[in-house]
Each structure stands twice: as structure tokens, then as C-alpha cells.
Motif scaffolding. Sequence first.
Motif: not given
Length: 449
Positions: A331-337, A340-346, A375-383, A385-388
Motif C-alpha cells: 500500500a505504501m508503494e502504491t501511494l508513492l507511485e 509522487p508529490q508525497y515522496v520525501g514528505r511521508v 524494493r521500495i527504498n531503492g525506487r523512491f529513496g534518496s540520500p 530519505y528512506a520512505p520505509v
Amino acid sequence: RVVVVANRLPVRVQRGDNGELLYSISPGGMVSALLGVRGMRMIWVGWAEIDDTTAAEREQIRRTLWRREIRPRFSREMQPRRRLCEDSSACEPVSLPKSGARLHYAGFCNDVLWPLFHYVTDLRSGFHAQWEAYQAVNGHFAAAVARVARPNDLVWVHDYHLMLLPGLLRARQPRLRIGWFLHTPFPSLEVFRTLPMRKEILSGLLAADLLGFHIYDYSRHFLHACTQLMGSELSLESRGIAWDMPLPAAGGGGGGGGTMRHSVRVDAFPIGIDPDRFRRALDAAEVKGRVLELQRQYAGVSVLLGVDRVDYIKGFSTPNGRAGIPHKLLAMETLLETHPQYVGRVVLLQIAVPTRTDVPEYQKLRAAAHELVGRINGRFGSPGYAPVQYLDKSVDFAELAALYHTSAALSINRLGMNLVAYEYVACQQAAKGVLVLSEFAGAAQALEG
């Protein structure tokens, strides 16, 4: 007196590195649920959780637990459990053979009853041997209770591990007052009737004087199962059942001694928490300091909190067979997909409390969760920021209270009572966090509206 009978004692017995016997307070939910009980003399009967002991060691364990000659070390968050242990009059350990304990607990209880009571019907080969062990272990518990219970004691039996025990106790000591409480859901008739030994289990429970369930739906399911499966032996009464209970034959044994009309009260007793304990924690300097640390750490980020046992049963099934915590990660992966405005904010902060780590299904679930986190952190993470953020451990009480208070939302899986929902609400106070609670959770009925 109250004789509390549960699968495990509130005290754990383990063997140290040098072979000595060590005693500590059990971390189970049963102990936590009874923290609010005061002014009542209790004797606990339960499995000592240690095998390969000699007869002399078993007698030493029994004497130590009965006399409360226990000096375990307690951390600050364990002090309430220390008081509970000290308030209890004594503990009577049940010694079980290693193979029997395994077939009972990891076998019939966890492979058959636990999935069934959570609406997963998947009987596997070998369950007949597990059923025999279940009967034998309930017999061991009956003998242990008989050693300590007086005729007019109140015997309070807990959970699905000991559903035959009320009948065994009634045959031994007819004057005992017997109660039984189920700490899980009770399934609908269509699910429960798939259990081959359904009538034996119902007969064992109906020998009690009071049967308690978390919510009304569970008690209604039980009453429906009794009326449909036990036939003319039963008649419904107000809040209970009257039935022709078989009497043991002269000299002991099973039936053959005729019947006696016996009334059983069946009702819902929603279990709760002590909210003042959490409110007091928020006023403690340690928790206040941790709240400030978390607010600085997650500044500008909304924290979605998850606190769940690693359990392949609790959760919605997905097409690929994943459930529970993996479902929440998807569900978290679907939210970020999709947003995308929530990437880095949640951030999803998932506390995954380990359970039954030796069971293959749980090992598979843990591996699936780790794969999804990567997989989720690899797709949406950044230095930075780890979404999960995934914790493979439980956290102490102070840390949990601080997390409850600072998180923007808490997501709860389905089924069971889920007291975590109550804990979150108690810690929010002036905050305006959102509780995302499945309608299938027992707590949903109490919190509705």
C-alpha cells in the motif's frame, strides 16, 4: 482464590550458559492484560517452557515458583509486571514432554486453531498426531490444576490452547467455578465446522460456568456453532446455553454416567488498557525528551506508524499470497507511485514484532517483508530519505509512547482485538493523528462513532 490457567506462566524459566536455572518475567500479552487486576489472590498454572530437566530440577522449579523465591532483574518499563508477579500468590508449573509440547503448541494450536480462528482453513497431514498431543497436554494441565485448586476456587482458563480443560476439570472437581476467555476471534459456523474435532472442543468449553469473548460477534458465532453442531443437547437461554452435560462413569473415565442439566453464560467482555499509564508516560521527562528528538528527526515529514506482530494470518490476502505487513508495504508503494508529490514528505515506520521465529511460514513472511522494503527504498529513496523504516524488533514502553504521540497516523491490520488502537488514542491527547483501523478488528466496534 482465583486460579489463572494459561499456556505459559508469567515467569519464564531458562537454562543459563553454565547450566543454572534462570527466572525472568514473561513478555506475553496475558501478563499485560492483567496489569490492572488488584486486590485479588491469584495462583498461576502454566507451562514452564523448559525441557530436558531432571526430576530434581523440576521439583526445584516447582518449589521456587510456588514460594516466589524469584529475584529477576527488572528494567523501568517492566516494573508494572514486577508488581503483578509479586501480587500473585504462587505459580504452579506444568512440565510437558518436549515432543508433546511441540505438537501441542507449534502443531495443533499454531498450525490448526490459530489459522482457523482467523478464517484460514488449511488442515494439513499430521494433524491427527497434533490433536492427540492437544488432548494429552490439556490432561497435564487438568492434573496441575487439581493439585492446587480447592473446591470453591474460581478457575479462570485462557485462550484456545486449553479448550478441553473446562470439561476435564468439571469431571475431576464438579464444584469448581470455571471461566474461560478467548483472546482471539471465534470464527463463523461455516469456518468452525471444517474442524473435524469440533464437537469435542465445544463439549469441553460448555462444561464451564462462563465463557467470555472479546466482542458480541464472536460470542454470537459461538452460540450459533453450539446450536447447529450440538443438536438437541442444547437450548438457548438469556445470554447463555443450557445443555445436557455428560457425567463421568463411576470410577472416572469419560461419559457413561448419564447427564446433568448445566447452564453456561456466554457473553462479550471487551478487553481494554489502562489509559492513565500512557498519559503518565507522556508526562515523564524521558518520553518528553524522546518526543522532541523525534519531532526534530522527522521535521517536515509525516510519519505513518505501524505496530504489528509478524503474523502471516493477520492481514488481507493478496494475489501473490502476501498478507499482513507485506500488504501494508505494498500500500505504501502504491501511494508513492500514484501520488509522487508525497515522496520525501511521508515515511512509513513499521515496527515488526517477531513471533514464532522457528515456524517456516513466519520466516517466509519476514523474508517477503524485507524484500519489499528494499524494493521500495531503492525506487523512491534518496540520500537522507528512506520512505520505509522497518524495525525487526519490539520497542520499550517509553519509546512506543513517544512514537504514538508524534506519528501522524497509525494503520492497524484486520482481525483480533488490536489493543494498539487504544494505546494510540490514549497517547494522542491534543494531537490530531489519524487512526486507520480495519472494520474487521475487534477494537473497531468499541471505537465506532
